[in-house]
Enzyme design. Structure first.
Site, PDB file in Angstrom:
ATOM      1  N   ARG A  48      18.977  -1.163  10.389  1.00 43.15           N
ATOM      2  CA  ARG A  48      17.542  -1.456  10.253  1.00 43.15           C
ATOM      3  C   ARG A  48      16.667  -0.514  11.070  1.00 43.15           C
ATOM      4  NH1 ARG A  48      14.908  -4.669  13.107  1.00 43.15           N
ATOM      5  NH2 ARG A  48      16.649  -5.964  13.714  1.00 43.15           N
ATOM      6  N   TYR A 102       1.050   1.647 -10.364  1.00 44.94           N
ATOM      7  CA  TYR A 102       2.182   0.766 -10.643  1.00 44.94           C
ATOM      8  C   TYR A 102       1.776  -0.700 -10.428  1.00 44.94           C
ATOM      9  CZ  TYR A 102       6.817  -1.295 -10.249  1.00 44.94           C
ATOM     10  OH  TYR A 102       7.922  -2.083 -10.412  1.00 44.94           O
ATOM     11  N   ASP A 174       2.294   8.231  -5.193  1.00 46.78           N
ATOM     12  CA  ASP A 174       3.525   7.707  -5.769  1.00 46.78           C
ATOM     13  C   ASP A 174       4.002   8.775  -6.761  1.00 46.78           C
ATOM     14  OD1 ASP A 174       5.430   6.452  -7.374  1.00 46.78           O
ATOM     15  OD2 ASP A 174       4.508   4.478  -7.132  1.00 46.78           O
ATOM     16  N   LYS A 199      14.430   4.999  -9.789  1.00 42.47           N
ATOM     17  CA  LYS A 199      14.182   5.714 -11.035  1.00 42.47           C
ATOM     18  C   LYS A 199      14.946   7.047 -11.042  1.00 42.47           C
ATOM     19  CE  LYS A 199      11.712   2.082 -11.402  1.00 42.47           C
ATOM     20  NZ  LYS A 199      10.305   2.010 -11.077  1.00 42.47           N
TER      21      LYS A 199
HETATM   22  C1  LIG Z   1       9.500   1.195 -10.297  1.00 39.61           C
HETATM   23  C2  LIG Z   1       8.311   1.781  -9.650  1.00 39.61           C
HETATM   24  C3  LIG Z   1       7.881   1.369  -8.379  1.00 39.61           C
HETATM   25  C4  LIG Z   1       8.557   0.255  -7.626  1.00 39.61           C
HETATM   26  O1  LIG Z   1       9.841   0.578  -7.270  1.00 39.61           O
HETATM   27  P1  LIG Z   1      11.012  -0.520  -7.052  1.00 39.61           P
HETATM   28  O2  LIG Z   1      12.175   0.342  -6.709  1.00 39.61           O
HETATM   29  O3  LIG Z   1      11.141  -1.289  -8.309  1.00 39.61           O
HETATM   30  O4  LIG Z   1      10.566  -1.387  -5.924  1.00 39.61           O
HETATM   31  C5  LIG Z   1       6.778   1.995  -7.838  1.00 39.61           C
HETATM   32  N1  LIG Z   1       6.114   2.954  -8.495  1.00 39.61           N
HETATM   33  C6  LIG Z   1       6.477   3.368  -9.715  1.00 39.61           C
HETATM   34  C7  LIG Z   1       5.696   4.436 -10.397  1.00 39.61           C
HETATM   35  C8  LIG Z   1       7.586   2.801 -10.334  1.00 39.61           C
HETATM   36  O5  LIG Z   1       7.939   3.209 -11.559  1.00 39.61           O
END
Ligand SMILES: *Cc1c(COP(=O)(O)O)cnc(C)c1O
Length: 391
Positions: A48, A102, A174, A199
């Site tokens: 952690r 998102y 992001d 992703k």
């Molecule tokens: C999936 C996604 C998130 C969130 O990610 P998790 O791993 O599901 O918590 C944030 N931003 C974008 C653009 C995403 O596609």
């Protein structure tokens, strides 16, 4: 390994390997220990604290890929996002946020920020002026997501970074939809780069993780609260993630090659009324894409003609899976109004231009002709079964 002059695939393969001094194995050993010696050591390690060997080394790969000084890995994209936001935003602060971000990030702000007395304003548009006009005296950060989900809208990263610097604000992005293979926000002056590693980093739909990259100074601030919020990733998954990331460059480029051709195909298809892909010349931000993206990525969205039932089309697919997530090696499609954006109010969806018949398409690495055949047979099926929306 130093990464200054290394190519993308070499960074993916080699930077941040955990050393195996003992046996000199070809891959990183995995250290699952949650307890490490503390006497006379430089670093007191604990999962952690985000500093177990596998975490520490994989962060070097992520930092190298994002041209950043340092990085951290989290238990999910949302853990990375929430920890980063809470690291820099305090009671009484304000954040300017791109309108179509998102859904989970938007929900975090709308459902919880009031409890922390943190203010936020969503922009009306994507132009830098739309961001500038909502900056307040207590604004601390500008938050963007380009390309956006699901409409692949783009924001000019360089213009946003300039605006943020001129007003002494932090800028955060992001970068999930592009991945570092397609765009490197740090090169355009963006301060903090966030990923859902679930992703493209993971890429095989079997890992849930997140990542943040920035300067060492910013990462120290993030670490300071991250260790208390506790969103760290298990070392087993860190090790899996390293394995996945070795092929990040190869995967994303193959996916992108497919996507470019498929976007053109859909754009000409008489059953398709609209395609959203930054690589198409008629995309409203095609020029911004050319300036800041290396290629146009492997995500797109499209709308079928009014008469064609979207759900029936998705059900008629045989190879492409109607599936919640994205960016795996397998092609997936999803109807945002029923899935990723189902939690938004219909007004919010309409506000963002997300129609009920919109389909988001995450293009995989399969052979393109098989993907096109699948789309064609699904269209033929919905047409012959006459599953019209109004019937
Ligand atoms: C999936 C996604 C998130 C969130 O990610 P998790 O791993 O599901 O918590 C944030 N931003 C974008 C653009 C995403 O596609």
């Amino acid at each position: 390994m130093k990464n200054k002059k290394l190519g993308l695939n070499t960074i993916c393969t080699h930077v941040g390997e955990t050393p195996d001094e003992q046996f000199k194995g070809a891959i990183s050993p995995i250290y699952l220990s949650t307890s490490y010696e503390y006497i006379d050591v430089d670093v007191k390690r604990y999962p952690r604290y985000f500093n177990t060997p596998n975490q520490e080394y994989l962060c070097k790969k992520i930092a190298a890929l994002e041209h950043a000084e340092a990085a951290m890995i989290f238990g999910s994209g949302m853990a990375a996002i929430s920890t980063t936001l809470l690291a820099f935003l305090k009671s009484g602060d304000h954040i300017v946020v791109q309108n179509d971000i998102y859904g989970g990030t938007r929900n975090l702000m709308e459902a919880h920020f009031a409890n922390y007395n943190i203010e936020f304003t969503f922009t009306d548009g994507l132009n830098v002026l739309d961001f500038e006009k909502v900056i307040q005296s207590n604004t601390k950060m500008i938050y963007i997501e380009t390309p956006s989900n699901p409409l692949l809208k783009l924001v000019d990263m360089e213009a946003i970074a300039k605006l943020a610097k001129s007003r002494n604000l932090l800028s955060a992005i992001d970068n999930t939809f592009a991945s570092p293979v397609i765009q490197n926000p740090v090169d355009f002056g963006i301060d903090i780069v966030i990923h859902s590693a679930t992703k493209y980093f993971g890429g095989h739909s079997d890992i849930c993780a997140g990542a943040v990259a920035s300067t060492q100074e910013n990462m120290d601030i993030i670490w300071n609260i991250a260790k208390n919020l506790g969103g760290s990733l298990s070392d087993f998954t860190v090790w899996m993630l390293e394995r996945s990331m070795k092929t990040l460059g190869l995967r994303v480029k193959a996916q992108q090659r497919n996507a470019r051709k498929i976007a053109k195909y859909l754009n000409k298809n008489e059953s398709v009324s609209k395609v959203y892909y930054p690589g198409l010349k008629d995309h409203p931000s095609h020029d911004i894409a050319k300036k800041q993206m290396k290629g146009y990525g492997a995500m797109m969205s499209f709308e079928l003609n009014e008469g064609i039932n979207t759900k029936d089309f998705l059900n008629a697919l045989k190879l492409i899976k109607p599936s919640m997530s994205l960016a795996g090696v397998e092609s997936t499609m999803l109807q945002p109004s029923e899935a990723s954006h189902a939690l938004l109010t219909p007004e919010d969806r309409a506000d963002q231009g997300i129609s009920d018949n919109l389909i988001r398409f995450s293009v995989g690495i399969e052979n393109r002709k098989d993907l096109l055949k699948d789309i064609e047979q699904a269209l033929a099926t919905v047409k012959t079964t006459g599953s019209l929306v109004n019937s």
